[in-house]
Write a protein that holds these residues in place. Structure first.
Motif, mmCIF file in Angstrom:
data_model
loop_
_atom_site.group_PDB
_atom_site.id
_atom_site.type_symbol
_atom_site.label_atom_id
_atom_site.label_comp_id
_atom_site.label_asym_id
_atom_site.label_seq_id
_atom_site.Cartn_x
_atom_site.Cartn_y
_atom_site.Cartn_z
ATOM 1 N N TYR A 1 -108.890 -34.033 43.335
ATOM 2 C CA TYR A 1 -109.202 -33.047 44.592
ATOM 3 C C TYR A 1 -108.320 -33.446 45.949
ATOM 4 C CZ TYR A 1 -112.677 -31.474 41.016
ATOM 5 O OH TYR A 1 -113.084 -31.079 39.960
ATOM 6 N N PRO B 1 -108.609 -25.782 48.675
ATOM 7 C CA PRO B 1 -108.238 -26.316 47.351
ATOM 8 C C PRO B 1 -107.427 -25.488 46.648
ATOM 9 C CG PRO B 1 -110.731 -26.295 47.562
ATOM 10 C CD PRO B 1 -109.940 -25.465 48.978
ATOM 11 N N TYR C 1 -111.189 -36.263 52.700
ATOM 12 C CA TYR C 1 -109.643 -36.218 52.566
ATOM 13 C C TYR C 1 -109.033 -35.995 54.137
ATOM 14 C CZ TYR C 1 -110.427 -36.325 47.765
ATOM 15 O OH TYR C 1 -110.833 -36.568 46.492
ATOM 16 N N TYR D 1 -115.146 -31.581 45.575
ATOM 17 C CA TYR D 1 -114.485 -30.531 45.747
ATOM 18 C C TYR D 1 -115.036 -29.821 47.208
ATOM 19 C CZ TYR D 1 -112.668 -25.715 44.752
ATOM 20 O OH TYR D 1 -112.247 -24.534 45.000
ATOM 21 N N GLN E 1 -107.161 -27.193 41.488
ATOM 22 C CA GLN E 1 -108.100 -27.977 41.749
ATOM 23 C C GLN E 1 -109.411 -27.189 41.428
ATOM 24 O OE1 GLN E 1 -106.846 -28.657 45.648
ATOM 25 N NE2 GLN E 1 -106.492 -31.017 45.025
ATOM 26 N N ARG F 1 -114.090 -31.600 50.583
ATOM 27 C CA ARG F 1 -112.609 -32.217 50.613
ATOM 28 C C ARG F 1 -112.152 -32.372 52.074
ATOM 29 N NH1 ARG F 1 -108.771 -29.022 49.814
ATOM 30 N NH2 ARG F 1 -107.140 -30.579 49.083
#
Length: 305
Positions: A181, A123, A117, A110, A127, A113
């Motif tokens: 997430y 978020p 990603y 989380y 999420q 991220r």
């Protein structure tokens, strides 16, 4: 006065056990736990590392401070087989390690991220809510492990901790977290308020019901004892294992919040495993309590299974 002590013939089962006596003398009124302690002292081992079975039929003799030698059916010159179960680890430790995985993976994915990603998006509401619900679930699990649960078995083979932990670390931890997430996850979309709040309600009902059931089960077992009473209460009149029923309700609530396929996979795997455990528990209750136990038709879900 003639001695009432029994002499039991002791044999190793499997590999030899250093220091294992060939015979042991014990009072028939002594507890089985006393027998385990005597053998453990001779072999300089933990009582939890040993398993004692009858030489006559191979039936297990459980560690019990209530069950006496006489009640097991052992008589003078009866043979008992002793097996070394290998290095052991406390069940409480196993549970703590199991539940630690999701508590590490979810905050990690989380908060990292942007790196994981490669996204600059913050978020989403779902999420963040998923992180809160899943973290609360496993924090509750850790609390129950430390302060609520009383275990019928003190230890398990140490090597099994990896197999047991994999279920939570991989499926409830890494797998759910990675897909929940992600920027493209259903949780990144705008939430449907009706479904979101319904999921939260189910989560709360499931967690409170599960905690209440665990308190009931705890009170059935005296501190320091492996013996327990007959499960009773409103939810126990419906199914054999209401704790599994409420666990399922809580995870359905989580799934309704994040709509992740990874959560659905974990939920299905958990329900299948709990169904097997619940059926086994019902059979055990029937055998252990006999007529004192009211047999259940359904193990987890009223009217279903």
């Amino acid at each position: 006065m003639a001695s009432t002590s029994l002499t039991l013939i002791v044999r190793p089962r499997g590999k030899p056990i250093r220091g294992l006596p060939e015979e042991i003398v014990i009072d028939p009124k002594d507890s089985v736990a006393g027998l385990y302690k005597k053998i453990a002292a001779s072999s300089k081992s933990s009582i939890h590392r040993l398993k004692i079975t009858k030489g006559s039929d191979g039936s297990a003799i459980p560690i019990s401070g209530v069950l006496t030698i006489e009640q097991t059916g052992l008589r003078n010159k009866s043979t008992i087989d002793v097996k070394d179960l290998g290095p052991q680890i406390a069940w409480r430790t196993v549970f703590i390690v199991e539940y630690l995985g999701p508590l590490l993976f979810h905050p990690l994915l989380y908060y990292f991220r942007p790196i994981i990603y490669k996204t600059s998006e913050a978020p989403s509401e779902l999420q963040t809510l998923s992180l809160i619900l899943i973290s609360l679930h496993f924090i509750k699990r850790e609390y129950e492990t430390l302060f609520v649960h009383r275990f019928s078995l003190a230890t398990m083979p140490a090597r099994n901790i990896f197999k047991n932990s994999a279920h939570y670390w991989l499926f409830a931890g890494l797998n759910i977290a990675y897909w929940t997430y992600a920027p493209s996850a259903p949780t990144a979309q705008w939430p449907n308020p009706l479904i979101k709040y319904a999921g939260i309600v189910l989560f709360i009902v499931g967690e409170l019901g599960n905690f209440s059931t665990h308190l009931t089960l705890r009170n059935l077992r005296r501190p320091g004892s492996t013996d327990r009473g007959v499960p009773d209460g409103a939810s126990f009149k419906l199914v054999t294992c209401p704790n599994y029923m409420f666990e399922t309700i809580a995870w359905v609530g989580i799934w309704m919040v994040n709509w992740s396929l990874s959560t659905a996979v974990f939920l299905v795997l958990a329900v299948v495993q709990m169904s097997l455990w619940a059926r086994k528990k019902e059979m055990k209750y029937r055998k252990e309590f006999g007529d004192r136990y009211k047999r259940k038709r359904f193990f987890i879900f009223p009217g279903v299974y």
